[in-house]
Design a protein around this motif. Structure first.
Motif, PDB file in Angstrom:
ATOM      1  N   PRO A  15     -36.099  10.847  -1.493  1.00 31.16           N
ATOM      2  CA  PRO A  15     -35.214   9.698  -1.656  1.00 31.16           C
ATOM      3  C   PRO A  15     -34.289   9.832  -2.833  1.00 31.16           C
ATOM      4  O   PRO A  15     -33.348   9.083  -2.947  1.00 31.16           O
ATOM      5  CB  PRO A  15     -36.186   8.520  -1.850  1.00 31.16           C
ATOM      6  N   THR A  45     -28.940   8.736  -8.515  1.00 33.68           N
ATOM      7  CA  THR A  45     -29.684   7.498  -8.355  1.00 33.68           C
ATOM      8  C   THR A  45     -29.813   6.745  -9.671  1.00 33.68           C
ATOM      9  O   THR A  45     -29.737   5.517  -9.710  1.00 33.68           O
ATOM     10  CB  THR A  45     -31.092   7.800  -7.798  1.00 33.68           C
ATOM     11  N   THR A 416     -35.621   5.941   3.308  1.00 29.25           N
ATOM     12  CA  THR A 416     -35.337   6.936   2.272  1.00 29.25           C
ATOM     13  C   THR A 416     -35.003   8.297   2.860  1.00 29.25           C
ATOM     14  O   THR A 416     -34.395   9.131   2.195  1.00 29.25           O
ATOM     15  CB  THR A 416     -36.541   7.085   1.328  1.00 29.25           C
ATOM     16  N   THR A 443     -30.046   5.647   0.760  1.00 30.43           N
ATOM     17  CA  THR A 443     -31.360   6.278   0.912  1.00 30.43           C
ATOM     18  C   THR A 443     -32.128   6.386  -0.403  1.00 30.43           C
ATOM     19  O   THR A 443     -33.309   6.740  -0.382  1.00 30.43           O
ATOM     20  CB  THR A 443     -31.200   7.687   1.507  1.00 30.43           C
ATOM     21  N   GLY A 444     -31.509   6.081  -1.518  1.00 33.82           N
ATOM     22  CA  GLY A 444     -32.195   6.188  -2.796  1.00 33.82           C
ATOM     23  C   GLY A 444     -32.374   4.868  -3.508  1.00 33.82           C
ATOM     24  O   GLY A 444     -33.495   4.409  -3.729  1.00 33.82           O
ATOM     25  N   PRO A 447     -33.536   1.394  -0.942  1.00 32.85           N
ATOM     26  CA  PRO A 447     -34.960   1.169  -0.622  1.00 32.85           C
ATOM     27  C   PRO A 447     -35.756   0.606  -1.796  1.00 32.85           C
ATOM     28  O   PRO A 447     -36.641  -0.227  -1.590  1.00 32.85           O
ATOM     29  CB  PRO A 447     -35.448   2.574  -0.242  1.00 32.85           C
ATOM     30  N   SER A 500     -42.888   8.019   3.575  1.00 34.16           N
ATOM     31  CA  SER A 500     -41.779   8.844   3.103  1.00 34.16           C
ATOM     32  C   SER A 500     -42.033  10.313   3.411  1.00 34.16           C
ATOM     33  O   SER A 500     -41.183  11.029   3.910  1.00 34.16           O
ATOM     34  CB  SER A 500     -41.569   8.636   1.605  1.00 34.16           C
ATOM     35  N   PHE A 530     -39.494   9.549  -5.419  1.00 37.90           N
ATOM     36  CA  PHE A 530     -39.188   8.128  -5.200  1.00 37.90           C
ATOM     37  C   PHE A 530     -39.619   7.300  -6.403  1.00 37.90           C
ATOM     38  O   PHE A 530     -38.924   6.383  -6.829  1.00 37.90           O
ATOM     39  CB  PHE A 530     -39.897   7.644  -3.934  1.00 37.90           C
TER      40      PHE A 530
END
Length: 880
Positions: A15, A45, A416, A443-444, A447, A500, A530
């Motif tokens: 993620p 992120t 993710t 996706t990062g 979530p 995940s 994550f």
């Protein structure tokens, strides 16, 4: 070269990945992508989080000095005793930080609450073992993982997934022994420290002088024992007994009385405010200008609000007073609950621990030390079988919730890695056309935010369920903590991790189901990426949101001006300090500790981010606990003790993960048998350690030892009937001895037995290490009592009046007075006329005034904020 963005795809399933590589050819579709999460992918992120946090910090720095009530009420708020207030912040930011650094956590212990102090300590403990974990794991596991040529790249070369040789498992095994063994020692040490601190705190003169310290709540009292004489027969050393009566319809009558008083107040304020805006005279108020309301929504009859409220108060005030007198008589019906105050804490502790009745579930000691305002009175009416039934149903529902919530949480886990499902689900092919920057956020970051929002609903549900059967607010918080922690571990950690990892390799698993175990063993350690984002989000954003104090800020700037239309509402919001909901806060952050422990030996990079995250959380909560927060619910530190035990879940998960990876990742190699056996042996040792620690310390963290209760000191009288100015000693036999002035001075310093002065805590780095290693010697109850507890705790509470003692544990419905109607004075004299009219029409029992509040030239309400004790609502309430 590749000419368009559609020719590029994310290089890994994590993620946090963002780095793009050329799209594989059609013949390679569905093949395993072995490239790992890169630093640039991680930064893509983290950067939005840092940007948002920076904005929040700037806003805080700009507003901090302009809004004292939001960012520093404990520095000046007059409802707090001078010993409870925090020193005022300096004018400049540098001065503020210097003074802030000088305030220790022990200040919180003495001037806030035991719960607040221990909540901060939890962050320090988790930050410490994560930092030590970095020192232990990184020098060994980073090179072991990075140099084995497992085919990973980027940050994934630092995790277990890059290890191919089973011989290297010995490194993970022995590092786990060292680090997890250290964590077990820390938990043991902290459990001892909590036991000693609890002893010192609850034997301080301040706490021992409280009525609640010697009061036990008994539930399921048989009919025969709902009588003082019969209760004193089995509990001879009792000082006061409060039988709980059934208020029946009295509570409804009080609610009607309060509604009428509130309507009178809001109606009068509106009338006067409209009049001031028109700047007219008292003989030109039209009937149309008077406030009205409907008795029922939409279809009810419209009535004059002021006249209706006065007539209702005229009816209800004497009716409630009569009903209260009837309910306080000995002849009123009694419920199956009773509060008993004992002569000494020793007597109270003994009664709390003993079996009081020959039949199970009868005359059961339910709680000790709860304050009257913490009691949930409606639950005391319920028989034990109904309480058991509701508790069982509620627990079953929470278990069901864990399963039900798996669906949306699993969806977040899939989100993710949703771009990896396009191989098998063509209708998702549009995802390949999404710009990489947007896809990275979806996706990062998205979530993580969705999971945070979704999980906020759970503690609300858990708390609402616990309120249906637990007798006190403290018990509600502890039950919520237990439920919510299990929920956090299952949903935030286990489901997210496995969903995940599984979604990342779903194409390969479909193509080759027999290789699923090895694929998951290879990819599950990577799911730790994550939680790198999660730690930063929780640490940085939560810390900044704590500093910004969002909800009080919103009310100060906007909502308060809309909702608070009377001086009473302004006063109540101004003097009420919000507190932390232990049942919802502890599990969220304890689960972070569990995650850090679980990944400590398979993805040790997590420990570094966890250290930073816990440090930021500590700083954010420390500021608010020092300057803005009060204590709404008191668990007597039990939430901290429970959190320490919950951290052991992280130890077990770490061990189980290593055992599973040793089995799956080795593909049956004999070289992995040794680490596997050693890890199983260590896990069995952990079970033995856990059992022994809980068995040895469970009683010490819930009750006080008899050797410390052999002598109880109490400075001065505990009520107005006693002789003033002396110090009493209650020995083990209940005899009272007066102490001279020299002994009085010494007894005020600390409360535990004084046969010998305890050694002071050692100073310096090595001294602190020595004190940490030997808590029984340098952190005993005597040491903590003499050197750590605040002087504020060495003084008892003010004497109780006979009325305060008599009404301490009566149902509030039996003692509730008619609310004060507080108007704001106007320059034209209308408020004075309305006060006189209300007094004459309602008569005795109504307190209405327009003192210490007024309308300014813009018809806005002003009141005396800096001298709260002069306001009509001020009460010198006793501390029970």
């Amino acid at each position: 070269m590749y000419s368009s963005p559609t020719d590029w795809v994310p290089e890994t399933f994590e993620p946090t990945r963002r780095l793009l590589v050329p799209r594989a050819s059609a013949s390679q579709t569905g093949s395993h992508r072995s490239t790992g999460s890169s630093l640039s992918a991680l930064l893509s992120t983290l950067i939005p989080i840092f940007v948002v946090a920076s904005v929040l910090l700037v806003i805080f720095l700009l507003l901090r000095k302009r809004l004292d009530r939001v960012y520093g009420p404990r520095t000046y708020l007059g409802v707090l005793d001078k010993d409870e207030r925090t020193p005022k912040q300096s004018a400049g930011f540098l001065g503020w930080t210097k003074e802030y650094r000088q305030l220790t956590d022990e200040f919180v212990l003495g001037h806030s609450s035991l719960d607040n102090y221990l909540f901060l300590r939890l962050f320090k403990i988790m930050m410490m073992f994560c930092f030590v974990g970095c020192i232990i794991t990184w020098p060994v596991l980073f090179p072991v993982n990075a140099t084995d040529g497992g085919g990973e790249s980027g940050l994934d070369i630092l995790s277990f997934s890059n290890v191919n040789s089973p011989a290297r498992y010995y490194a993970h095994c022995f590092i786990a022994w060292i680090f997890l063994g250290f964590v077990m020692y820390v938990i043991t040490r902290e459990s001892l420290f909590y036991a000693y601190l609890r002893q010192a705190y609850f034997l301080s003169p301040y706490v021992t002088s409280l009525i609640s310290a010697k009061t036990v709540l008994f539930v399921d009292v048989p009919e025969h024992y709902r009588d003082e004489e019969n209760l004193r027969h089995i509990f001879p050393n009792t000082r006061h007994i409060w039988l709980v009566c059934d208020p029946e319809d009295l509570e409804d009558m009080i609610e009607e009385r309060e509604d009428a008083a509130n309507k009178l107040e809001t109606g009068e304020i509106k009338l006067i405010q409209d009049y001031v805006k028109k700047k007219g005279s008292i003989f030109n108020i039209d009937e149309d200008d008077r406030p009205t309301h409907k008795l029922k929504p939409l279809i009810g009859m419209k009535v004059d609000t002021i006249d209706w409220s006065r007539s209702e108060l005229l009816r209800l005030i004497p009716a409630v007073a009569k009903k209260q007198a009837e309910k306080r008589s000995r002849k009123s019906a009694k419920l199956s609950a009773v509060f008993i105050e004992f002569e000494t804490m020793r007597d109270a502790q003994a009664a709390f621990q003993q079996v009081s009745h020959q039949m199970p579930f009868h005359l059961t000691p339910k709680d000790l030390g709860m304050k009257p305002e913490q009691v949930i009175w409606k639950n005391l009416r319920k028989p034990f079988w109904l309480v058991k039934l509701i508790a069982a149903i509620s627990t079953a529902f929470v278990a069901f919730l864990c399963i039900f919530w798996t669906i949306p949480v699993a969806f977040i886990g899939v989100l993710t890695n949703v771009n990896y499902l396009t191989d098998r689900l063509p209708w998702l092919s549009f995802i390949n056309d999404i710009p990489s920057a947007i896809l990275g956020v979806v996706t990062g970051l998205l979530p993580v935010l969705l999971l945070t929002i979704l999980m906020k609903l759970v503690p609300i549900i858990c708390s609402a369920l616990a309120r249906q059967f637990e007798p006190t607010m403290g018990a509600v918080q502890l039950k919520t903590q237990s439920w919510y922690f299990a929920f956090e571990v299952i949903q935030v950690f286990l489901v997210t991790t496995f969903s995940s990892g599984a979604s990342a390799v779903v194409t390969q698993i479909v193509n080759d189901p027999t290789g699923a175990p090895q694929l998951l063993a290879k990819n599950l350690p990577k799911a730790s990426n994550f939680y790198i984002s999660y730690f930063v989000l929780k640490g940085l954003l939560t810390a900044m949101l704590q500093l910004l104090n969002v909800m009080p800020l919103i009310f100060a700037l906007f909502l308060g001006k809309i909702l608070d239309k009377t001086p009473k509402k302004m006063y109540n919001r101004y003097v009420t300090l919000s507190g932390i909901g232990w049942g919802s806060f502890y599990p969220k952050y304890t689960n972070l500790g569990v995650i850090a422990l679980a990944y400590s030996c398979i993805a040790p990079l997590v420990l570094g981010f966890a250290t930073v995250g816990f440090g930021l959380l500590y700083l954010g909560f420390r500021y608010n606990i020092l300057f803005t927060l009060g204590t709404q619910v008191d668990t007597q530190g039990r939430a901290y003790a429970r959190a320490l035990q919950q951290l052991t879940v992280g130890i077990y998960l770490s061990e189980f993960c290593l055992i599973g990876l040793f089995v799956i990742g080795s593909s049956g190699s004999t070289l992995s048998v040794g680490p596997l056996v050693l890890m199983i042996i260590f896990t069995l040792g952990t079970v033995i350690w856990h059992f022994q620690v809980r068995s040895a310390l469970s009683r010490h963290t819930t009750t006080l030892p008899s050797d410390l209760l052999a002598e109880e000191y109490c400075r001065g009288p505990v009520d107005d009937d006693g002789e003033k100015g002396h110090v009493e000693l209650h020995d083990a036999n209940g005899n009272i001895k007066k102490l001279d002035s020299e002994e009085s001075s010494r007894s005020a310093q600390y409360q535990v037995p004084r046969s010998a002065d305890p050694p002071p805590p050692p100073s310096g780095l090595f001294g602190k290490i020595k004190a940490f290693i030997f808590p029984s010697e340098f952190a005993s109850a005597a040491v903590l009592s003499k050197y750590i507890l605040s002087p504020h705790l060495s003084e008892p509470v003010r004497p109780y009046t006979s009325v305060e003692r008599e009404e301490a544990y009566l149902n509030p419905a039996l003692t509730a007075a008619t609310p004060v109607v507080w108007l704001a004075r106007d320059q034209y004299g209308l408020s004075r006329r309305e006060v006189d009219d209300s007094r004459s029409q309602v008569g005795e029992g109504l307190e209405i005034t327009d003192e210490d509040a007024w309308f300014d030239q813009d018809a806005k309400i002003q009141w005396n904020e800096r001298d709260l004790k002069r306001t009509p609502l001020w009460e010198d309430k006793p501390d029970y």
